[in-house]
Design an enzyme around this catalytic site. Structure first.
Site: not given
Ligand code: SIN
Length: 290
Positions: A113, A115, A264, A280
């Site tokens: 995906h 983000d 990623h 994150r």
């Protein structure tokens, strides 16, 4: 400012050593941002024992952050994983606290995906800080969507040029989030967007493929089978080994990746007896343009 930068792949990943992101003033932050753009999408900054507030402060240098006061939050479904003191920090963990509450999202990103691609303004940079890692395993794999695009034939590039694809959180909710509680609000308008299949990077001008198996539901205007066949080809193409970098995390690594030019995949090959905890921040990028 001169940085100590080493390539990790010939095309899109590099590492920096000998800096302290927590102390990053204007010059260092600008140099790191330039090194990240020059690397082509992925910069590993080694040995950053960074407190959450400093992580947030550094991330603001890359743009507005999802979850910051007055900005868009991430989708409601992940709100229980947000840091209690820092609404800009999304936590990833396979552990629970003494009350049985998750310390972060277990299995976050265990599929290809980019983000938040289901928003009108998807993520630009994501900045992930490793706090606790399994002895072995828990790698993250990145894919270079710019080189993958460049390697296509001119005929395929011409076919893709006018196309748009729907990115829909419901796509993930049906598949990747199938075992998690998904909040109804996440299935409404704000989590569905139409984006060009090939986007031009706002800062480097480079073209990249911008579709991903996690959130892209279909290509607009195509029959279902046509869309599935074309997306299936593109996913097989981008995930060829020559476009990949597999990051084996070291303690205190901080990775800055560019969701405009990469996808990623977090590999969940470790057990719950092996704690993994990362924090994150996610920068709100610009609206993708062809
Ligand atoms: C994510 O998709 O942000 C999670 C990545 C990881 O846990 O390695």
């Amino acid at each position: 400012m001169e940085l100590n930068v080493h390539a990790l792949t010939p095309r899109f990943a590099a590492e920096v050593t000998g800096v302290d992101v927590a102390q990053a003033g204007g010059n260092l932050a600008a140099a790191l941002k330039q090194a990240w753009l020059d690397a082509g999408g992925l910069l590993v900054v080694r040995d950053q024992d960074i407190a959450s507030d400093k992580h947030v402060a550094f991330s603001h240098r890359f743009g507005p952050l999802f979850g910051a006061p007055g900005e868009d939050p991430l989708q409601e479904t992940v709100s229980i994983y947000i840091h209690p003191d820092h609404p800009e920090i999304y936590r990833v963990s396979n552990q629970v606290d003494s009350q049985g509450k998750p310390k972060g999202r277990k299995g976050a990103g265990t599929y290809w995906h980019s983000d938040v691609s289901f928003r009108e303004r998807p993520a630009g940079a994501s900045i992930l800080s490793a706090k606790q890692l399994p002895d072995v395993g828990g790698d993250t794999i990145f894919c270079d969507q710019t080189s993958a695009y460049a390697a296509l034939s001119e005929a395929m590039k011409t076919l893709l040029a006018p196309l748009h694809a729907v990115h829909d959180f419901a796509q993930a909710a049906r598949t990747q989030y199938a075992s998690a509680v998904v909040v109804d609000d996440d299935m409404a308008g704000a989590n569905k967007a139409l984006h060009p299949v090939v986007r031009r990077h706002a800062e480097t001008g480079a073209k990249s493929l911008f579709v991903n198996p996690g959130f892209t539901s279909h290509i607009e205007g195509f029959h279902e089978g046509e869309s599935a066949a074309l997306l299936g080809f593109l996913y097989a193409h981008c995930t060829r080994p020559e476009f990949l970098y597999r990051h084996r995390w070291s303690p205190r690594d901080l990775i800055i990746w560019d969701n405009r030019a990469t996808m990623h995949y977090a590999v969940m090959d470790y057990g719950d007896d092996q704690p993994r905890y990362l924090e994150r921040t996610t920068v709100i990028g610009e609206r993708p343009v062809a």
